[in-house]
Design a protein around this motif. Sequence first.
Motif, PDB file in Angstrom:
ATOM      1  N   GLY A 118     -13.634  -0.994 -12.091  1.00  0.00           N
ATOM      2  CA  GLY A 118     -12.679  -1.149 -13.659  1.00  0.00           C
ATOM      3  C   GLY A 118     -14.021  -3.196 -13.418  1.00  0.00           C
ATOM      4  N   GLN A 125     -18.450  -4.438 -23.979  1.00  0.00           N
ATOM      5  CA  GLN A 125     -17.102  -4.335 -24.722  1.00  0.00           C
ATOM      6  C   GLN A 125     -17.097  -3.712 -25.946  1.00  0.00           C
ATOM      7  N   LEU A 280      -8.115  -2.632 -22.970  1.00  0.00           N
ATOM      8  CA  LEU A 280      -8.158  -3.158 -24.116  1.00  0.00           C
ATOM      9  C   LEU A 280      -7.254  -4.673 -24.291  1.00  0.00           C
ATOM     10  N   ALA A 303     -11.330  -6.610 -27.960  1.00  0.00           N
ATOM     11  CA  ALA A 303     -12.384  -5.824 -27.449  1.00  0.00           C
ATOM     12  C   ALA A 303     -11.755  -5.278 -26.341  1.00  0.00           C
TER      13      ALA A 303
HETATM   14  P1  AMP Z   1     -11.406 -10.259 -22.086  1.00  0.00           P
HETATM   15  O1  AMP Z   1     -11.964 -10.780 -23.245  1.00  0.00           O
HETATM   16  O2  AMP Z   1     -10.692 -11.026 -20.337  1.00  0.00           O
HETATM   17  O3  AMP Z   1     -10.355  -9.707 -22.936  1.00  0.00           O
HETATM   18  O4  AMP Z   1     -11.425  -8.520 -22.165  1.00  0.00           O
HETATM   19  C1  AMP Z   1     -11.042  -7.571 -23.194  1.00  0.00           C
HETATM   20  C2  AMP Z   1     -11.695  -5.751 -22.024  1.00  0.00           C
HETATM   21  O5  AMP Z   1     -12.828  -6.597 -21.422  1.00  0.00           O
HETATM   22  C3  AMP Z   1     -10.476  -5.804 -21.027  1.00  0.00           C
HETATM   23  O6  AMP Z   1      -9.299  -5.203 -21.726  1.00  0.00           O
HETATM   24  C4  AMP Z   1     -11.281  -4.911 -20.083  1.00  0.00           C
HETATM   25  O7  AMP Z   1     -11.215  -3.772 -20.300  1.00  0.00           O
HETATM   26  C5  AMP Z   1     -13.053  -5.647 -20.690  1.00  0.00           C
HETATM   27  N1  AMP Z   1     -12.882  -6.720 -19.360  1.00  0.00           N
HETATM   28  C6  AMP Z   1     -12.916  -7.269 -19.537  1.00  0.00           C
HETATM   29  N2  AMP Z   1     -13.564  -8.526 -18.078  1.00  0.00           N
HETATM   30  C7  AMP Z   1     -14.071  -7.320 -17.297  1.00  0.00           C
HETATM   31  C8  AMP Z   1     -14.588  -6.626 -16.413  1.00  0.00           C
HETATM   32  N3  AMP Z   1     -15.142  -7.814 -15.644  1.00  0.00           N
HETATM   33  N4  AMP Z   1     -15.412  -5.702 -16.127  1.00  0.00           N
HETATM   34  C9  AMP Z   1     -15.528  -4.674 -16.550  1.00  0.00           C
HETATM   35  N5  AMP Z   1     -14.325  -5.058 -17.810  1.00  0.00           N
HETATM   36  C10 AMP Z   1     -14.049  -6.091 -17.832  1.00  0.00           C
END
Ligand code: AMP
Length: 422
Positions: A118, A125, A280, A303
């Motif tokens: 994950g 995204q 998300l 996102a």
């Molecule tokens: P963020 O931009 O950190 O708020 O992340 C938004 C969403 O993107 C998270 O809830 C995850 O579903 C996904 N996400 C963030 N970082 C990663 C990663 N390194 N690998 C996979 N999914 C990610």
Amino acid sequence: MIPAIRGTHDILPGDVQKWQHVERVARDLCERYGYVELRTPVIEREELFAKGTGETTDIVQKEMYAFTDKGGERVTLRPEATPSLVRAYVEHGLDQLMPATKLFMMGPMFRYERPQKGRYRQFHQLDVEVFNMGDPAVDAEVIDLAWSLVAALEIADAELVINSVGCAACRPTFQKALLAALGDDLPKLCQDCQRRAKTNPLRIYDCKVEADQPIIDRLPHSVDYLCEACATHFAAVQRQLTDWHIPWRISHRLVRGLDYYTRTTFEILGHALGAQNALLGGGRYDGLVKDLGGPDRTGIGFAAGLERLVLALPETAKIAATPRAFVAAIGEDGRAEALRLLRELRQAGLPAQMEFEARGVRAQLKRADRLAARVTLIVGGDELARGEVTLRDMQTGDQRAVPRAEAIDAARALLARDGAHP
Ligand code: AMP
């Protein structure tokens, strides 16, 4: 063999159908809610994220794929979409063209993180942003879109958590209260928290270090320090969610890792996912457009990680496979006619395939089965002589002869029977 880079993945046939399903559902929903698509480059100036995401965030400090390009410019692969979308919004004067702007985008993001289930270094995204709409009903609508996406994908065990982190007026009071409450406990927290206390104390709530948790659990809650305008706003968001029967829980720990959030923050957790369970996350960021050199416009968005949505899909997800036709040939004459028929089917808009290596009809039918063909059109010498084609329903095994001129329509009727394409 030169393997793929650690933390990156090929999406293979078989899995790709799940991706297409998630992308299709996301796109349909965004369009239903009035969002338009905008696509930005994967590469941007490094300073966009230093300023937009925040100098003190882990993303900017540790995780960016940043480098100096051949022209001597500092650039980076984008680690998130919001600053890019804000940049595009400002650069193209979209506030003038579309006064209430609702945008979405899907694409790869890059973060140099430690890969695990994950969590990847290239991930994808769906990003949704609304500019110039400050009403709490908009916060609720954005959360509704996120919730509806998870529901439409039939993801079980999903939980919506919300919080409000206040605004520039009330947050300083909360930060002071937070530091005061930490008091003598601060030196007992991890190194990262010590650093956060200096640069951005709210992010202490993000800490995952086990030993720190009892101390963090005793810290004050941002919702108790909201100014009147922020408190009214947050109450209205909650009322609207309740009115739409969207279940939620307040999480005082939900401050999110990025510097730009104001007021509403939210996440949807997928509890079946394991450690990396945030499907998300998003929130309001009313000062960001101005900070990035634009007009004073509000912003809110979220996102969603497409890898995590795909991982969380139920085994039973109804992923519509496109029904397809197969053409089987008997003998040389049959083959020439079958090739003609194959192209006619495709020109008529029907997905169709054929086995090009000369093989017996039984082997060809086996191949049609493996391709999950809905119908097979069989052409041999007998059919040719009679001006017919044999139509085989691959679900029932029934066969019947149809005049050659009606073959395309007959195939189309069988393909359409299950309610899908064409
Ligand atoms: P963020 O931009 O950190 O708020 O992340 C938004 C969403 O993107 C998270 O809830 C995850 O579903 C996904 N996400 C963030 N970082 C990663 C990663 N390194 N690998 C996979 N999914 C990610």
